[in-house]
Scaffold this active site. Sequence first.
Site, PDB file in Angstrom:
ATOM      1  CG  ASP A  79     -17.587   3.141   4.183  1.00  0.00           C
ATOM      2  OD1 ASP A  79     -18.473   3.648   4.883  1.00  0.00           O
ATOM      3  OD2 ASP A  79     -16.642   2.469   4.653  1.00  0.00           O
ATOM      4  CG  ASP A  80     -13.440   0.459   4.818  1.00  0.00           C
ATOM      5  OD1 ASP A  80     -13.919   0.413   5.966  1.00  0.00           O
ATOM      6  OD2 ASP A  80     -12.449   1.136   4.505  1.00  0.00           O
TER       7      ASP A  80
ATOM      8  N   GLY B   2     -10.820 -14.741 -12.538  1.00  0.00           N
ATOM      9  CA  GLY B   2      -9.723 -13.784 -12.426  1.00  0.00           C
ATOM     10  C   GLY B   2      -9.126 -13.494 -13.774  1.00  0.00           C
ATOM     11  CG  HIS B   3      -6.994 -10.668 -16.668  1.00  0.00           C
ATOM     12  ND1 HIS B   3      -7.308 -11.122 -17.930  1.00  0.00           N
ATOM     13  CD2 HIS B   3      -5.888  -9.893 -16.796  1.00  0.00           C
ATOM     14  CE1 HIS B   3      -6.441 -10.596 -18.788  1.00  0.00           C
ATOM     15  NE2 HIS B   3      -5.565  -9.862 -18.118  1.00  0.00           N
ATOM     16  CB  SER B   4      -3.179 -14.489 -14.963  1.00  0.00           C
ATOM     17  OG  SER B   4      -3.796 -15.386 -15.869  1.00  0.00           O
TER      18      SER B   4
ATOM     19  CE  LYS C  80      -4.797   3.716  -1.211  1.00  0.00           C
ATOM     20  NZ  LYS C  80      -5.792   2.812  -1.860  1.00  0.00           N
TER      21      LYS C  80
ATOM     22  CG  ASP D 288     -11.415  -2.688   1.927  1.00  0.00           C
ATOM     23  OD1 ASP D 288     -10.790  -2.763   0.858  1.00  0.00           O
ATOM     24  OD2 ASP D 288     -11.115  -1.918   2.845  1.00  0.00           O
TER      25      ASP D 288
ATOM     26  CG  ASP E 244      -9.510  -2.100   5.752  1.00  0.00           C
ATOM     27  OD1 ASP E 244      -9.039  -2.972   5.001  1.00  0.00           O
ATOM     28  OD2 ASP E 244     -10.074  -1.064   5.335  1.00  0.00           O
TER      29      ASP E 244
ATOM     30  CB  CYS F 116      -0.917  -0.022   1.219  1.00  0.00           C
ATOM     31  SG  CYS F 116      -2.593  -0.344   0.722  1.00  0.00           S
TER      32      CYS F 116
END
Length: 727
Positions: free
Chosen positions: A437-438, A527-529, A410, A477, A612, A407
């Site tokens: 919000d989260d 997902g994606h890779s 960011k 979250d 969080d 993080c």
Amino acid sequence: MQASLPLTRDLVLIGGGHTHALVARMWGMTPLAGTRVTLINPGPTAPYSGMLPGHIAGHYRRQELDIDLVQLSRFAGARLILGAARAIDPVNKLIHVEGRGQIAYDVASIDIGIHAEMPDIPGFAQHATGAKPLDQYAARWRTFLARVSSGEVEPDVAVIGGGVAGMELALAMAHALQGAVGGSRVSVIEVGPEIAGRNRPTAALLARAAQAAGVAVHLNTTVKEVCAQSLTLDNGASVPSQFTVGAAGAFAHGWLSQSQLPLTDDGFVQVDESLRVKGCDGLFATGDCAHMAHAPRPKAGVFAVRAAPVLRDNLVAALSGSEMKPFRPQNDYLKLISLGGKHALAEKWGRTIAIPGLWGWKNRIDQKFMDQFRNLPTMASPPLPSPVSLGVAEELHGNGKPLCAGCGSKVAPGALDAALSATTLARREDVLSGPGDDAAILSIGGIKQVVTTDHLRAFTEDAGLFTRIAALHALGDIWSMRATPQAALLSITLPRMSEPLQRRSMTEIMHAANEVFGSENAAIVGGHSTMGAEMSLGFTVTGLCERTPITNAGARPGDALILTRPLGSGVLLAAEMQGAADGRDVAALLRTMATPQGDAAVALRMAHAMTDVTGFGLAGHLLSICRASGVRAELCLDNLPLYNGALELAEEGHFSSIYAANLAAAPVVNASGARAIFLHDPQTAGGLLAAIPQEAATDLKRELDAKGHVAAVIGTVLEGPPEIICR
Ligand SMILES: Cc1cc2nc3c(=O)[nH]c(=O)nc-3n(C[C@H](O)[C@H](O)[C@H](O)COP(=O)(O)OP(=O)(O)OC[C@H]3O[C@@H](n4cnc5c(N)ncnc54)[C@H](O)[C@@H]3O)c2cc1C
């Protein structure tokens, strides 16, 4: 890691022993392009054995003999997996790591040393400890010494085995006890007719030193049983001992015999003159755990050390298809044996001397060895090109520090706010709340669902651990909204690598992600890779709310503010990237970050507001609560829990890339001093921050601590305009 070149081979070093530590250091100096290096070791440090007797005697602190494998791995561009190998499959080239599953390799090397446990002696496992593994022995010795110093137990010690190592440790322990309580009863039990084996002059000098130190030596005797406060010898005699150490030889680790490896009768790995494990393609072994049939040698660190350059070259040869070299160990080696105090004897070529200054000489040799790891060369970052655009140096904070991960990298909160306020987001009836919000709250057929997404740059190259922490970070979250995790989507970026390595990384990632979401009864639904410049990982997670979600908007004046986890991950991870953080602190940080907080969220289900603490730091996330709830908050800096080592690093000037932006976005009144840095330190997998009824604070803290969290009441919610003040 060679940034641009694809990774095509996996080199796995099993054990952070003397040889591998030196190989890793050499690798940092001249890495082999295209090879991903993994080091597996149970702990974040590996002790240098030469200084062990000095540590036991009290001449060195533990840190002085510990090779920091976290710093060394960062230097070598290697990923460090903290765990113990428990099986090797040389056919499928797989290593099973306890609690971590399989790690695949193209080339691997074993340097796991030996142990000195003697489980065949009744009572040994319960009441004694082997001199090896050194970690365990050193830790138990420190505990025992503290108990003796406090008068809790008698200074009675026994060493099973009167060889050089046993005598050295007996003299070291007698010296330490003499210093601590002015006396001791140390006994050595030797099955043979004399101590210290084959060299008479050495045996004589050690016997004299033992006599002078009051160490009793029992010869031609074995131990029948180890009891809590004594040993029973085969002749029925009883020897007082509150601390019993096994130093009667080097035993191979038992798990090796479960793997299809060529072993000697006593379990050591058979290697050829190039240190290759016989009949096992791409597998090497070195140090005490290996048996060199072409040149059998005693189990001594000097051979492990001398094997390092040959092993390094042969690993490169195996990975790049070039010629192997033979390892031809020396026939004899200098033994400098310490005698408890700062005295030593020297033995070589069958001759022994004990003159003043020998301990000092040994100390210089040992310090020189350790300095190689204490002062790892700093690989200077390339100078800025010239000319360069205005602002580049400032953006680098004038120090060329790498962009943080997790993080810590960011996008600045100010930039995000500006973009959001400049965009009129589309509205829908079934979207009960959007960004801010989260998690967003959706209504689907009357059921409230929350959805959130997070994406992190890798702060550790250990894909399994990174995945676990990134998944728990995203779940933060969901938990803070009092929702139950439902489903997750992964978005994976891998550095450029060959398909076999992609398969391995994806398997480690899926294994870890499935473990985290599975234990939350949530499902991975897709997902994606892709591949890119570096590893990064994102999770989009949904959760279901049986009750009204807890948002940032419910805090009430008078509420207590409680935090469920220390602060400082931003500072520690930033320092770790520079090789400046203590490996033990980093390992402790990662262990906490890899711990779920679902149970803490359940304990906080009566919170009025909850979030969080992640990228925007404590102040940034608390200000969101203040703004959403229309309240003011007062924090007590001294009550902020910090991760070990974080404050010292902050005082040394380590902070995260996004720190300045966080500070600008959430100013705090009256905040000063090094601890104030942690108000704006970005947290990865940070704690839950909740506004709770004041009267519930004490019990809740107790409940959270009992669940293994490090909870702290850090402040109070007040009437007034949204702002944060410190007292
Ligand atoms: C009291 C004492 C004093 C000594 N003094 C000297 C001396 O002065 N000079 C000398 O030459 N020799 C000395 N020795 C011998 C020396 O300690 C060993 O020869 C040396 O430590 C061998 O190094 P190594 O690399 O084989 O393994 P080690 O140094 O034992 O390292 C093994 C590493 O592997 C790790 N490991 C263990 N199991 C696993 C697993 N399952 N998975 C992953 N990792 C694992 C361990 O945590 C450790 O980090 C001494 C020994 C003793 C007991």
